[in-house]
Design a protein around this motif. Structure first.
Motif, PDB file in Angstrom:
ATOM      1  N   MET A   1       0.839  -1.209   0.000  1.00  0.00           N
ATOM      2  CA  MET A   1       0.000   0.000   0.000  1.00  0.00           C
ATOM      3  C   MET A   1       0.875   1.260   0.000  1.00  0.00           C
ATOM      4  O   MET A   1       0.582   2.235  -0.688  1.00  0.00           O
ATOM      5  CB  MET A   1      -0.920  -0.017   1.231  1.00  0.00           C
ATOM      6  N   LEU A   2       1.960   1.222   0.806  1.00  0.00           N
ATOM      7  CA  LEU A   2       2.851   2.374   0.868  1.00  0.00           C
ATOM      8  C   LEU A   2       3.464   2.688  -0.493  1.00  0.00           C
ATOM      9  O   LEU A   2       3.703   3.853  -0.820  1.00  0.00           O
ATOM     10  CB  LEU A   2       3.964   2.120   1.893  1.00  0.00           C
ATOM     11  N   ILE A   3       3.707   1.635  -1.301  1.00  0.00           N
ATOM     12  CA  ILE A   3       4.294   1.827  -2.637  1.00  0.00           C
ATOM     13  C   ILE A   3       3.386   2.686  -3.494  1.00  0.00           C
ATOM     14  O   ILE A   3       3.823   3.660  -4.130  1.00  0.00           O
ATOM     15  CB  ILE A   3       4.536   0.478  -3.338  1.00  0.00           C
ATOM     16  N   PHE A   4       2.095   2.343  -3.517  1.00  0.00           N
ATOM     17  CA  PHE A   4       1.154   3.074  -4.365  1.00  0.00           C
ATOM     18  C   PHE A   4       0.897   4.486  -3.834  1.00  0.00           C
ATOM     19  O   PHE A   4       0.673   5.411  -4.610  1.00  0.00           O
ATOM     20  CB  PHE A   4      -0.152   2.286  -4.499  1.00  0.00           C
ATOM     21  N   ILE A   5       0.960   4.647  -2.515  1.00  0.00           N
ATOM     22  CA  ILE A   5       0.878   5.993  -1.943  1.00  0.00           C
ATOM     23  C   ILE A   5       2.076   6.811  -2.411  1.00  0.00           C
ATOM     24  O   ILE A   5       1.947   7.987  -2.778  1.00  0.00           O
ATOM     25  CB  ILE A   5       0.830   5.928  -0.395  1.00  0.00           C
ATOM     26  N   GLY A   6       3.260   6.182  -2.406  1.00  0.00           N
ATOM     27  CA  GLY A   6       4.474   6.865  -2.859  1.00  0.00           C
ATOM     28  C   GLY A   6       4.411   7.251  -4.318  1.00  0.00           C
ATOM     29  O   GLY A   6       4.825   8.356  -4.702  1.00  0.00           O
ATOM     30  N   ILE A   7       3.880   6.338  -5.160  1.00  0.00           N
ATOM     31  CA  ILE A   7       3.749   6.636  -6.598  1.00  0.00           C
ATOM     32  C   ILE A   7       2.788   7.798  -6.808  1.00  0.00           C
ATOM     33  O   ILE A   7       3.070   8.734  -7.578  1.00  0.00           O
ATOM     34  CB  ILE A   7       3.279   5.380  -7.364  1.00  0.00           C
ATOM     35  N   LEU A   8       1.636   7.741  -6.131  1.00  0.00           N
ATOM     36  CA  LEU A   8       0.644   8.815  -6.258  1.00  0.00           C
ATOM     37  C   LEU A   8       1.219  10.140  -5.745  1.00  0.00           C
ATOM     38  O   LEU A   8       1.041  11.193  -6.375  1.00  0.00           O
ATOM     39  CB  LEU A   8      -0.613   8.447  -5.472  1.00  0.00           C
ATOM     40  N   PHE A   9       1.924  10.085  -4.613  1.00  0.00           N
ATOM     41  CA  PHE A   9       2.539  11.280  -4.037  1.00  0.00           C
ATOM     42  C   PHE A   9       3.558  11.877  -5.014  1.00  0.00           C
ATOM     43  O   PHE A   9       3.618  13.100  -5.204  1.00  0.00           O
ATOM     44  CB  PHE A   9       3.215  10.921  -2.715  1.00  0.00           C
ATOM     45  N   THR A  10       4.357  11.002  -5.624  1.00  0.00           N
ATOM     46  CA  THR A  10       5.359  11.467  -6.590  1.00  0.00           C
ATOM     47  C   THR A  10       4.702  12.173  -7.768  1.00  0.00           C
ATOM     48  O   THR A  10       5.135  13.262  -8.173  1.00  0.00           O
ATOM     49  CB  THR A  10       6.203  10.278  -7.114  1.00  0.00           C
ATOM     50  N   LEU A  11       3.645  11.575  -8.312  1.00  0.00           N
ATOM     51  CA  LEU A  11       2.954  12.190  -9.448  1.00  0.00           C
ATOM     52  C   LEU A  11       2.363  13.540  -9.067  1.00  0.00           C
ATOM     53  O   LEU A  11       2.482  14.518  -9.825  1.00  0.00           O
ATOM     54  CB  LEU A  11       1.849  11.248  -9.956  1.00  0.00           C
ATOM     55  N   LEU A  12       1.740  13.605  -7.899  1.00  0.00           N
ATOM     56  CA  LEU A  12       1.119  14.861  -7.462  1.00  0.00           C
ATOM     57  C   LEU A  12       2.158  15.959  -7.259  1.00  0.00           C
ATOM     58  O   LEU A  12       1.954  17.102  -7.679  1.00  0.00           O
ATOM     59  CB  LEU A  12       0.327  14.628  -6.169  1.00  0.00           C
ATOM     60  N   ILE A  13       3.266  15.609  -6.632  1.00  0.00           N
ATOM     61  CA  ILE A  13       4.277  16.627  -6.334  1.00  0.00           C
ATOM     62  C   ILE A  13       4.963  17.096  -7.616  1.00  0.00           C
ATOM     63  O   ILE A  13       5.332  18.263  -7.747  1.00  0.00           O
ATOM     64  CB  ILE A  13       5.299  16.106  -5.297  1.00  0.00           C
ATOM     65  N   LEU A  14       5.104  16.195  -8.600  1.00  0.00           N
ATOM     66  CA  LEU A  14       5.715  16.590  -9.871  1.00  0.00           C
ATOM     67  C   LEU A  14       4.787  17.499 -10.669  1.00  0.00           C
ATOM     68  O   LEU A  14       5.225  18.485 -11.263  1.00  0.00           O
ATOM     69  CB  LEU A  14       6.092  15.348 -10.683  1.00  0.00           C
ATOM     70  N   PHE A  34      10.954   9.392   0.641  1.00  0.00           N
ATOM     71  CA  PHE A  34       9.795   8.568   0.993  1.00  0.00           C
ATOM     72  C   PHE A  34      10.037   7.108   0.626  1.00  0.00           C
ATOM     73  O   PHE A  34       9.779   6.200   1.424  1.00  0.00           O
ATOM     74  CB  PHE A  34       8.542   9.094   0.288  1.00  0.00           C
ATOM     75  N   PHE A  35      10.538   6.869  -0.587  1.00  0.00           N
ATOM     76  CA  PHE A  35      10.790   5.494  -1.023  1.00  0.00           C
ATOM     77  C   PHE A  35      11.907   4.847  -0.189  1.00  0.00           C
ATOM     78  O   PHE A  35      11.881   3.633   0.057  1.00  0.00           O
ATOM     79  CB  PHE A  35      11.154   5.465  -2.504  1.00  0.00           C
ATOM     80  N   THR A  36      12.866   5.632   0.241  1.00  0.00           N
ATOM     81  CA  THR A  36      13.917   5.117   1.129  1.00  0.00           C
ATOM     82  C   THR A  36      13.314   4.655   2.451  1.00  0.00           C
ATOM     83  O   THR A  36      13.673   3.584   2.979  1.00  0.00           O
ATOM     84  CB  THR A  36      14.980   6.205   1.388  1.00  0.00           C
ATOM     85  N   PHE A  37      12.373   5.447   2.957  1.00  0.00           N
ATOM     86  CA  PHE A  37      11.652   5.072   4.194  1.00  0.00           C
ATOM     87  C   PHE A  37      10.891   3.754   4.000  1.00  0.00           C
ATOM     88  O   PHE A  37      10.905   2.878   4.868  1.00  0.00           O
ATOM     89  CB  PHE A  37      10.689   6.193   4.593  1.00  0.00           C
ATOM     90  N   VAL A  38      10.250   3.598   2.828  1.00  0.00           N
ATOM     91  CA  VAL A  38       9.520   2.359   2.519  1.00  0.00           C
ATOM     92  C   VAL A  38      10.468   1.167   2.500  1.00  0.00           C
ATOM     93  O   VAL A  38      10.164   0.091   3.046  1.00  0.00           O
ATOM     94  CB  VAL A  38       8.786   2.487   1.168  1.00  0.00           C
ATOM     95  N   ALA A  39      11.628   1.345   1.892  1.00  0.00           N
ATOM     96  CA  ALA A  39      12.611   0.262   1.840  1.00  0.00           C
ATOM     97  C   ALA A  39      13.106  -0.112   3.231  1.00  0.00           C
ATOM     98  O   ALA A  39      13.295  -1.303   3.543  1.00  0.00           O
ATOM     99  CB  ALA A  39      13.789   0.681   0.949  1.00  0.00           C
ATOM    100  N   LEU A  40      13.298   0.886   4.084  1.00  0.00           N
ATOM    101  CA  LEU A  40      13.711   0.616   5.463  1.00  0.00           C
ATOM    102  C   LEU A  40      12.626  -0.168   6.208  1.00  0.00           C
ATOM    103  O   LEU A  40      12.925  -1.091   6.988  1.00  0.00           O
ATOM    104  CB  LEU A  40      14.011   1.937   6.190  1.00  0.00           C
ATOM    105  N   CYS A 308      17.929   6.798  -9.087  1.00  0.00           N
ATOM    106  CA  CYS A 308      17.813   6.236  -7.734  1.00  0.00           C
ATOM    107  C   CYS A 308      16.420   5.665  -7.497  1.00  0.00           C
ATOM    108  O   CYS A 308      16.261   4.567  -6.932  1.00  0.00           O
ATOM    109  CB  CYS A 308      18.126   7.306  -6.688  1.00  0.00           C
ATOM    110  N   ILE A 309      15.397   6.391  -7.943  1.00  0.00           N
ATOM    111  CA  ILE A 309      14.018   5.907  -7.814  1.00  0.00           C
ATOM    112  C   ILE A 309      13.824   4.636  -8.630  1.00  0.00           C
ATOM    113  O   ILE A 309      13.175   3.683  -8.189  1.00  0.00           O
ATOM    114  CB  ILE A 309      13.020   7.001  -8.244  1.00  0.00           C
ATOM    115  N   SER A 310      14.423   4.600  -9.818  1.00  0.00           N
ATOM    116  CA  SER A 310      14.365   3.394 -10.651  1.00  0.00           C
ATOM    117  C   SER A 310      15.015   2.221  -9.926  1.00  0.00           C
ATOM    118  O   SER A 310      14.539   1.087  -9.989  1.00  0.00           O
ATOM    119  CB  SER A 310      15.074   3.650 -11.978  1.00  0.00           C
TER     120      SER A 310
END
Length: 447
Positions: A1-14, A34-40, A308-310
């Motif tokens: 779920m956090l992944i899709f929140i991160g993707i949506l957040f990225t699109l919105l902020i861009l 944010f994605f680093t936090f998800v990986a942690l 890095c995101i990739s």
């Protein structure tokens, strides 16, 4: 779920960054945190995460070097009078009533010869935009024609790095696949000619007068010899010399001509390579300027963060469950292509890179093409993930050319007809089973 929140957040902020003219690097940096936090949260150590980012960042070093060289190339061509000479002779020979169409055809030809959209925009796109600015023409319309021509070669030229990457990933013979692309291009190319002809006739180059030509001739020592750096770049590209070699050779050629013809000092030339070119002419100072290493630093930063995101997506196998769900659905060929287009757009929007869009999209959809020949898979990627990134304002494929041309980053999008027509025509072909592909072996050859 956090992944899709991160993707949506990225699109919105861009999107927010683009609409408010905020440097995209800020938004991407926040997304990366944010994605680093998800990986942690998933149990990865900072060292492991850092290694994932570094592996992908290393892949970006080549394009960063190319961008820096392009910045130097532009400033050297401006200083030596190469671009001024191109403009001067173009004003003499281009039909002003067909200027938009000529812009599309010229960039299409050059992009086929040198195989790079960035190089095409640098070599001929900038002079065309300068002419358009002086004439007061709609720069969005002109930019759309230039983008269409530049990505015509980026998709089709055997020298295109995107096409070489795709053939490697799909195990196809390069030149056999290029023949297939040329045939696939016929209808979209004709339709683009019709559209740009109509716009050329509606918006002819009528407001320009002789002041620009006179000022160019008076301020610079305009000479046919000053076309040499551009000719050298084209010839080296045709003979498949690496762009990291051909660009410095063209810069060196411009340097010699700048010293001999424009009588520029070595110090001023080197300063120009770093900080960009400026001039003191009242008429030219707002249109003949720019380039330099410094002009590319922000774009280079965006590329590094994008990679890095990739690395996060590829290293954590984010899309495995999604791929399984897609395989369970019995999709038609047209539906599979539609999925490929949508994924190409999403991957480019989040990863901000054409390369990321190609690799991730291919990885997700390749199992859907098991019953189809490899060239059909490659064609679907060519008609989606190679083209659609140029329609996303914050993607490198759009950001770099629009920065080089100094046009509004989303003003060209409605007029980049080639980028729309190709996927639409291909979808119609799939939907109604028209022009069926020959199921023949196009196995990989040495490229």
């Amino acid at each position: 779920m956090l992944i899709f929140i991160g993707i949506l957040f990225t699109l919105l902020i861009l999107v927010f960054s683009v609409l408010n003219n905020i440097f995209l690097g800020f938004g991407l940096s926040i997304s990366l945190l944010f994605f680093t936090f998800v990986a942690l949260k998933r149990g990865y150590s900072l060292k492991k995460i850092g290694m994932l980012y570094w592996v992908e960042t290393k892949k970006s070093l080549d394009i960063i070097i190319i961008l820096i060289l392009i910045g130097m190339l532009i400033s050297s061509w401006l200083s030596s009078g190469v671009i001024s000479s191109i403009i001067y002779y173009a004003l003499k020979y281009i039909n002003p009533n067909l200027f938009i169409l000529c812009a599309f055809l010229i960039t299409s030809l050059v992009s086929m010869l040198i195989g790079t959209s960035f190089g095409t925009v640098s070599a001929v796109g900038i002079p065309l935009v300068i002419i358009g600015k002086a004439a007061g023409i709609n720069l969005g319309l002109l930019g759309g024609a230039i983008f269409s021509g530049a990505y015509f070669g980026d998709r089709t030229s055997p020298l295109s790095s995107s096409l070489l990457l795709l053939c490697n990933l799909t195990n196809l013979k390069l030149f056999d696949y290029v023949k297939k692309l040329v045939i696939d291009n016929i209808i979209p190319f004709i339709l683009c000619i019709v559209f740009y002809l109509v716009f050329s006739l509606k918006y002819p180059l009528t407001s320009i007068d002789n002041r620009l030509s006179i000022e160019l001739y008076n301020y610079y020592n305009v000479s046919i010899l000053l076309l040499l750096p551009a000719i050298v770049l084209f010839l080296l590209s045709i003979f498949k010399v690496k762009i990291t070699h051909s660009l410095p050779i063209s810069i060196l050629c411009a340097f010699i001509l700048d010293i001999l013809i424009q009588h520029t000092s070595i110090y001023n030339f080197l300063n120009c390579l770093i900080l960009g070119y400026t001039n003191n002419s009242d008429v030219l100072k707002n249109i003949i300027q720019g380039g330099g290493i410094i002009s590319m630093l922000k774009t280079c930063y965006i590329i590094i963060i994008s990679c890095c995101i990739s690395g996060f997506f590829s290293g954590l196998n984010i899309f495995d469950s999604f791929k399984e769900k897609l395989k369970e659905k019995n999709l038609s060929q047209s539906s599979i292509f539609l999925v490929t287009v949508i994924l190409g757009i999403i991957n480019a929007a989040v990863g901000c890179s054409q390369t990321i869009a190609i690799i991730l999209t291919l990885d997700i959809v390749k199992d859907l093409y098991k019953d189809q020949p490899n060239d059909e898979l490659a064609l679907d990627i060519s008609n989606s993930a190679i083209l659609t990134p140029a329609l996303i304002p914050w993607c490198i494929a759009a950001l770099v050319p629009s920065s080089l041309l100094k046009i509004n980053i989303y003003s060209y999008i409605p007029f980049a007809f080639y980028l729309y027509i190709v996927p639409i025509i291909h979808f119609i072909r799939k939907k109604f089973n028209l022009f069926k592909s020959e199921n023949k072996d196009l196995n990989k050859e040495s490229i």
